[in-house]
Design an enzyme around this catalytic site. Structure first.
Site, PDB file in Angstrom:
ATOM      1  N   GLY A  71       0.673  -4.924   0.956  1.00 52.25           N
ATOM      2  CA  GLY A  71      -0.522  -4.992   0.116  1.00 52.25           C
ATOM      3  C   GLY A  71      -0.274  -5.690  -1.208  1.00 52.25           C
ATOM      4  O   GLY A  71      -1.197  -6.273  -1.790  1.00 52.25           O
ATOM      5  N   ALA A 117       0.861  -1.177   0.000  1.00 52.32           N
ATOM      6  CA  ALA A 117       0.000   0.000   0.000  1.00 52.32           C
ATOM      7  C   ALA A 117       0.898   1.228   0.000  1.00 52.32           C
ATOM      8  O   ALA A 117       2.063   1.161   0.403  1.00 52.32           O
ATOM      9  CB  ALA A 117      -0.887  -0.017   1.234  1.00 52.32           C
ATOM     10  N   GLU A 155       4.711  -4.893   7.275  1.00 53.74           N
ATOM     11  CA  GLU A 155       4.017  -3.778   7.918  1.00 53.74           C
ATOM     12  C   GLU A 155       4.485  -3.521   9.349  1.00 53.74           C
ATOM     13  O   GLU A 155       4.460  -2.385   9.822  1.00 53.74           O
ATOM     14  CB  GLU A 155       2.494  -4.015   7.923  1.00 53.74           C
ATOM     15  N   GLU A 210      -0.656  -9.195  -0.447  1.00 50.26           N
ATOM     16  CA  GLU A 210      -2.086  -9.433  -0.182  1.00 50.26           C
ATOM     17  C   GLU A 210      -2.878  -9.464  -1.490  1.00 50.26           C
ATOM     18  O   GLU A 210      -3.824 -10.234  -1.630  1.00 50.26           O
ATOM     19  CB  GLU A 210      -2.602  -8.352   0.771  1.00 50.26           C
TER      20      GLU A 210
END
Ligand code: HXC
Length: 256
Positions: free
Chosen positions: A107, A64, A130, A110
Site C-alpha cells: 500500500g 497496509a 502482497e 500504491e
C-alpha cells in the site's frame, strides 16, 4: 495518542508527513481516514497549490497494516468495502508529490502511485510484496503500476514480491527524480512551490489532462486536452502569463 499525520503549511504548499514510525507508517484505517480527510480539506482550500506527502527516513510506508487485516473475513472486507477510502484520496485534484525515503511497499508503493509524481531518495525501496502474504495488491497497485511501468516489470514485482531500488524505479518510470536521501523533502518542496506559484486552473487542468491519458484513447485524450486548453483562455492566468512573456517581465499569477 499521537497524531497519525502531521501537516505543515509553507505558503501555498502543504507538507503531510505520515507519523506512525513504530510500524514503519503501516497504513491502518485510522491513518487512511486522517490522511484522506486532510487531503480533502487541503484540496478545498484555494490557498493551497500543491501537496507533498512524505514519511520517515526509514519508511515512506511499509504497506497496509497487516495486523488490522489478518483475521478479517471476506464478508467483512466486502461489507466495509475495505480500501475504498483510497479512491477519495486519489480523487483530490491538487497536485500531489510523494517524497520517498526508505520502504514504499504494498500500500505504501500504491500511495506513491496515487500521487501525481514521486521524488525518491537513493536508498528508497519499492515493491508489491502482497503475494508473500497470500493476497494481491488492493489499493490499485496492479492497475496503476502496469500503466506506469508496463506489464513485464509490473508482473515481475507482483509475482515475485521482490523490491526495486531507486535507480531501477527511476529507469522504470515509477519515480520522476532520485536525489540524495537527505534532500528528498527539500527537492519535493521546491517542486511544490514551483507548481503552487503558477495559475491554479493551469496546474489543475494540466494534471487532469495527463491523468486522462490513462483512461482514454489517443483521439479522445487529444480532444479532451484541446477543450481544457480552450477553457484556460477564460482565466486571468492565461492573460497574465502570455502578456508577461510579451512584456518581458515575470508573471504575477493571482491563481484565478
Ligand atoms: C503492520 C508492520 C508493517 C505492515 C512493518 N510493520 N510493516 N505492521 N503492517 N505492513 C511493523 C513490524 O511488525 C514491526 O513492528 C515494525 O513495523 C518494524 O518492522 P520490522 O519488520 O521489524 O523492520 P525490518 O526488519 O527493518 O523490516 C522492514 C520491512 C518489513 C522489510 C519493511 O517490516 C516488512 O516486510 N513489512 C511488511 C511489508 C509488506 O508486506 N507490505 C505489504 C502489506 S499488504 P514490531 O511491533 O514488531 O516492532 C498491503 C496491501 C494489502 O500493503 C492488500 C490486500 C488486501
Amino acid at each position: 495518542m499521537a497524531e497519525l499525520i502531521e501537516i505543515t503549511r509553507e505558503g501555498r504548499v502543504a507538507l503531510i508527513r505520515l507519523n506512525r514510525p513504530e510500524a514503519l507508517n503501516a497504513l491502518n484505517s485510522a491513518l487512511a481516514e486522517e490522511l484522506t480527510a486532510a487531503a480533502e480539506a487541503l484540496d478545498a482550500d484555494r490557498g493551497v497549490g500543491a501537496i507533498v506527502v512524505t514519511g520517515s527516513d526509514r519508511a515512506f510506508a511499509a504497506g497496509a497494516d497487516i495486523s488490522e487485516m489478518a483475521e478479517k473475513s471476506a464478508e467483512e472486507m466486502v461489507e466495509a468495502d475495505f480500501f475504498a477510502i483510497w479512491d477519495r484520496f486519489a480523487a483530490t485534484r491538487t497536485p500531489k508529490i510523494a517524497a520517498v525515503n526508505g520502504y514504499a511497499l504494498g500500500g505504501g508503493c500504491e500511495l506513491v502511485m496515487m500521487c501525481d509524481f514521486a521524488i525518491a531518495g537513493e536508498g528508497a525501496k519499492f515493491g508489491q510484496p502482497e503475494v508473500k502474504l497470500g493476497v494481491i495488491a488492493g489499493m490499485g497497485g496492479t492497475q496503476r503500476m502496469t500503466k506506469l511501468i508496463g506489464r513485464a516489470l509490473s508482473m515481475d514485482l507482483h509475482l515475485t514480491g521482490r523490491m526495486m531500488d531507486a535507480a531501477e524505479a527511476l529507469r522504470a518510470g515509477l519515480v520522476a527524480r532520485v536525489v540524495p536521501d537527505d534532500q528528498v523533502v527539500a527537492e519535493a518542496m521546491a517542486a511544490a512551490r514551483q507548481i503552487a506559484g503558477y495559475s491554479r486552473p493551469a496546474t489543475r487542468l494540466a494534471r487532469e489532462a495527463v491523468m486522462r491519458a490513462e483512461e482514454l484513447s489517443l483521439a479522445e485524450g487529444v480532444a479532451w486536452e484541446r477543450r481544457l486548453f480552450h477553457r484556460l483562455f477564460g482565466t486571468e492566468g492565461q492573460r497574465e502569463g502570455m502578456r508577461a512573456f510579451l512584456e518581458k517581465r515575470k508573471p504575477e499569477f493571482h491563481r484565478d
